[in-house]
Scaffold this motif. Structure first.
Motif, short mmCIF file in Angstrom:
data_model
loop_
_atom_site.label_atom_id
_atom_site.label_comp_id
_atom_site.label_asym_id
_atom_site.label_seq_id
_atom_site.Cartn_x
_atom_site.Cartn_y
_atom_site.Cartn_z
N ASP A 26 -7.87 -20.47 2.12
CA ASP A 26 -9.18 -20.08 1.61
C ASP A 26 -10.28 -20.41 2.61
N ALA A 27 -10.15 -21.57 3.27
CA ALA A 27 -11.15 -21.96 4.27
C ALA A 27 -11.17 -21.00 5.45
N LEU A 28 -10.02 -20.38 5.73
CA LEU A 28 -9.93 -19.39 6.81
C LEU A 28 -10.34 -18.00 6.35
N GLY A 29 -10.67 -17.86 5.07
CA GLY A 29 -11.09 -16.57 4.56
C GLY A 29 -9.96 -15.59 4.32
N LEU A 30 -8.73 -16.08 4.17
CA LEU A 30 -7.59 -15.19 3.98
C LEU A 30 -7.51 -14.72 2.52
N PRO A 31 -7.17 -13.45 2.29
CA PRO A 31 -6.99 -12.97 0.92
C PRO A 31 -5.85 -13.73 0.24
N ARG A 32 -6.07 -14.11 -1.01
CA ARG A 32 -5.07 -14.90 -1.72
C ARG A 32 -3.74 -14.15 -1.81
N THR A 74 -1.85 -14.41 1.43
CA THR A 74 -1.37 -15.78 1.62
C THR A 74 -0.12 -16.03 0.79
#
Length: 373
Positions: A170-176, A179
């Motif tokens: 989430d901190a890297l802005g990746l879509p859940r 991930t």
């Protein structure tokens, strides 16, 4: 004649066990506290009595209320402490089989639990146990109970590993969804697949299969039995999800409230800028900073510590690094550690923090210094 079975404790697991045994044509009676009355009526004619209760106290209370018929075997699938299992085995005698299980409600329905069985009469109840899953015989009741707690500790650890992975993603802005797709292919794959409705919110109200309260109880039993630090027990005990929620929701929680990190970030800013005014936002005025300096123990008051900073960044600031490694919150107090790389020196800082009126402060700091030759 068919084997008559009584299942005492019709919670999630007990109800699933009763259904599975009935499906396999066993003559099954069930009892739970919700039904009221005594469990004796359910167990009076049973050849095998299966306990599926929450804890050791509940097991002891039920034993106070029942009397097994001659030749009957008591099978305890409850997760309890090793010393509690040993005490129950001694109390009941040879008719006692301790058989905690690995797996949750879906595994019961599919007959693929792992049953850790101990006792002189395992052979007589093997038919019943194999309906529930694979049977592994172990030395004694205490060993079976201990193995179950250790197995659940690995599950608790995997939950926190998944929580940390999701937080970093989430901190890297990746879509859940991306991930979870990737994590499902790695070591946490089984957990991700089983708990995906809780992790991605696709199901607004999925039914709990294994509750936070039950896993927290098991983690606490293990920590109490070993007296070896087990921080997962404290994390589960204070989960924001609540005791009746599914354990999958633990992985969606933020490990640390941002308010706890505020004084640590102010401390980092003071170090990086050389401006000691930032320390006023980080430390309580009564704080001390302590450690070994040139092989001599030193303790500074906050004013003495502040005086070490010139008000400007160090000449080698561009090469320095700092990282918050861990934070453990315990109500109104917390502990944290940080690593700082300063040229040839690596410092490990350990902080004690307190929450005063809703604002967190560093109460004290101790440090360790490693110097590269």
């Amino acid at each position: 004649m068919s084997t008559r079975v009584a299942v005492v404790g019709l919670g999630r697991m007990g109800t699933a066990m009763e259904s599975r045994l009935r499906e396999k044509t066993y003559d099954v009676a069930g009892w739970s506290r919700r039904h009221g009355g005594s469990p004796q009526a359910a167990v009076a004619d049973a050849d095998v009595v299966v306990l599926a209760l929450f804890d050791g106290r509940a097991c002891a209370q039920v034993l106070d209320q029942i009397s097994l018929k001659s030749g009957a075997v008591l099978v305890n699938t409850s997760t309890i402490a090793p010393d509690e299992a040993a005490a129950l085995s001694e109390r009941v005698g040879p008719a006692y089989v301790h058989a905690p299980v690995l797996g949750s409600v879906p595994a019961v329905a599919d007959g693929c639990l792992t049953v850790l069985a101990a006792g002189a009469e395992v052979a007589r109840v093997r038919g019943v146990l194999t309906v529930l899953g694979d049977v592994i015989e172990v030395a004694d009741a205490a060993t079976a109970a201990a193995l179950k707690l250790v197995a659940n500790s690995s599950l608790a650890g995997a939950l926190l590993a998944l929580r940390d992975s999701l937080q970093q993603a989430d901190a890297l802005g990746l879509p859940r969804s991306d991930t979870l797709d990737v994590l499902a292919r790695g070591p946490l794959g089984g957990l991700v697949s089983r708990k995906r409705p809780f992790l991605d919110g696709t199901d607004s109200s999925p039914a709990a299969q294994f509750t936070v309260g039950a896993l927290a109880k098991d983690a606490t039993l293990l920590a109490d039995a070993t007296q070896v630090p087990f921080p997962v027990a404290d994390v589960l005990a204070h989960s924001q999800a609540g005791p009746d929620a599914d354990i999958g929701l633990v992985a969606t929680e933020a490990p640390v409230d941002d308010a706890v990190l505020r004084p640590l970030r102010a401390y980092v800013e003071g170090h990086a800028s050389g401006d000691p005014t930032h320390f006023g936002d980080a430390f309580l005025p009564s704080a001390h900073i302590e450690g070994l300096r040139d092989d001599r123990f030193v303790t500074w008051t906050l004013d003495e510590y502040v005086a070490l900073f010139p008000g400007r960044p160090a000449a080698d600031e561009s090469t320095r690094r700092r990282r918050i490694d861990s934070v453990q919150v315990h109500g109104t107090v917390a502990t944290a550690s940080m690593t700082l790389w300063h040229g040839a020196d690596t410092f490990t800082d350990v902080f004690l923090l307190v929450d005063i009126g809703g604002r967190w402060w560093i109460a004290n700091k101790a440090y360790h210094r490693d110097r590269t030759p």
